[in-house]
Design an enzyme around this catalytic site. Sequence first.
Site, mmCIF file in Angstrom:
data_model
loop_
_atom_site.group_PDB
_atom_site.id
_atom_site.type_symbol
_atom_site.label_atom_id
_atom_site.label_comp_id
_atom_site.label_asym_id
_atom_site.label_seq_id
_atom_site.Cartn_x
_atom_site.Cartn_y
_atom_site.Cartn_z
ATOM 1 N N ASP A 37 0.701 -1.336 -0.015
ATOM 2 C CA ASP A 37 -0.009 -0.081 -0.139
ATOM 3 C C ASP A 37 0.865 1.204 0.061
ATOM 4 O OD1 ASP A 37 -2.284 -1.439 -0.319
ATOM 5 O OD2 ASP A 37 -3.269 -0.875 1.552
ATOM 6 N N HIS A 97 -9.696 -6.278 9.171
ATOM 7 C CA HIS A 97 -9.100 -7.107 8.258
ATOM 8 C C HIS A 97 -9.140 -8.462 9.141
ATOM 9 C CE1 HIS A 97 -8.743 -4.202 5.478
ATOM 10 N NE2 HIS A 97 -7.943 -3.301 6.159
#
Length: 436
Positions: free
Chosen positions: A174, A300
């Site tokens: 990311d 997550h």
Amino acid sequence: MKNMEPKSMIVVLTVLLIVGTGADYVRPPPRKTLHFPWSTKASSHPQQVHISLAGDKHMRITWITSDKSSPSIVEYGTSRKSYNSIAEGESTSYRYFLYKSGKIHHTVIGPLEHDTVYFYRCGGNGPEFQFKTPPSHFPVTFAVAGDLGQTGWTKSTIKHIKQCKYDVHVLPGDLSYADYMQHRWDTFGELVQPLASSRPWMVTQGNHEKEEIPILKKGFVSYNSRWKMPFDESGSNSNLYYSFEVAGVHIIMLGSYTDYDEYSDQYNWLKADLSKVDRERTPWLLAVFHVPWYNSNHAHQGEGDDMMASMEPLLYAAGVDVVFAGHVHAYERSRRVYNGKLDACGPNHITIGDGGNREGLAHKYLNPQPEWSVFREASFGHGEFRVMNSTHAFWSWHRNDDDESVRSDQVWITSLVGSGCLAETSRETRNMLIEP
């Protein structure tokens, strides 16, 4: 306190209450995404310059020019404005619907001396840059920060990493948070250039790099075009997973978003790579990927379970010392753990997806805290992993506390090389890594 204004009294009482109860640190809200003016640089001038390791004693220089005729050459040497070597590389570009990238240059230079400052110029034009090569022996320091993005907190993280005397930046996925808006890849490249042009950045992909549109666009086009890693030098056939070595450390960069089951190319490559690791030459063994396997945050939760089921036995058998992951926008450090239980021969897992992204922090944790979880906090920050010698390394996490880098967690980590674990698992390791 009886003469205080009511408002002041409330503040004091609040502070006393917080201090008295040892309340968790509460971060300010996420800062807005940064916006950058249009570049006024000449079309032939290098932009978004960053460097990465490219095998033994070599460095890959990457930059972008608007001028399609600009050559992919790098002049370099150990003195300012005096270049005694030149290398020519390759270039690429890509289209993403209406967006067309500039010319993306990748040039490998070397062989280079260890622990040495080099000066270089890209494309025969523009400003001079400089970088320092990593040392050939301990100590060696890695800066670690994932999920960076392009916000005010990102800027703080980058500032704090610059203050750290690191040799290599490791980024577990990311990067830009471009999320299909391709010009955001360009602004990210400009944002990180001051750091990424002076020390090697070794990255792996996260979910925000995928940018896949079924039928219309395959995934990772932008990422693979802009951030080329030494996958071919490590025997991999994909830019999404590879390995590299610095001083006495072997680092495996894995892909959370490419196939990882036991029939996949990545799985077979991992087995082959681990079977070649020489713990006398590289006594430290690290693994880096995006989605954490050990995560006590609500965010997550369980997303790494399938990859863990497939690959955790391989990492355990090989005696991996530390695993770094991102994805969860918070910090967490574990004890040595394997198969969900404390295990003196398992790796320490560190989640560090707190670089400063625009999505904010993941504040909610599971309670009670799992036995394997030592420290967890939803704050932006970065980590520093300083390997002192073949057996000891010092890990510290630095919270971006009101724009100041505050060391908020630290621990000495002992390599499994000196623990007896490798001797105990040597037969299992060989069977697991060598068998077809």
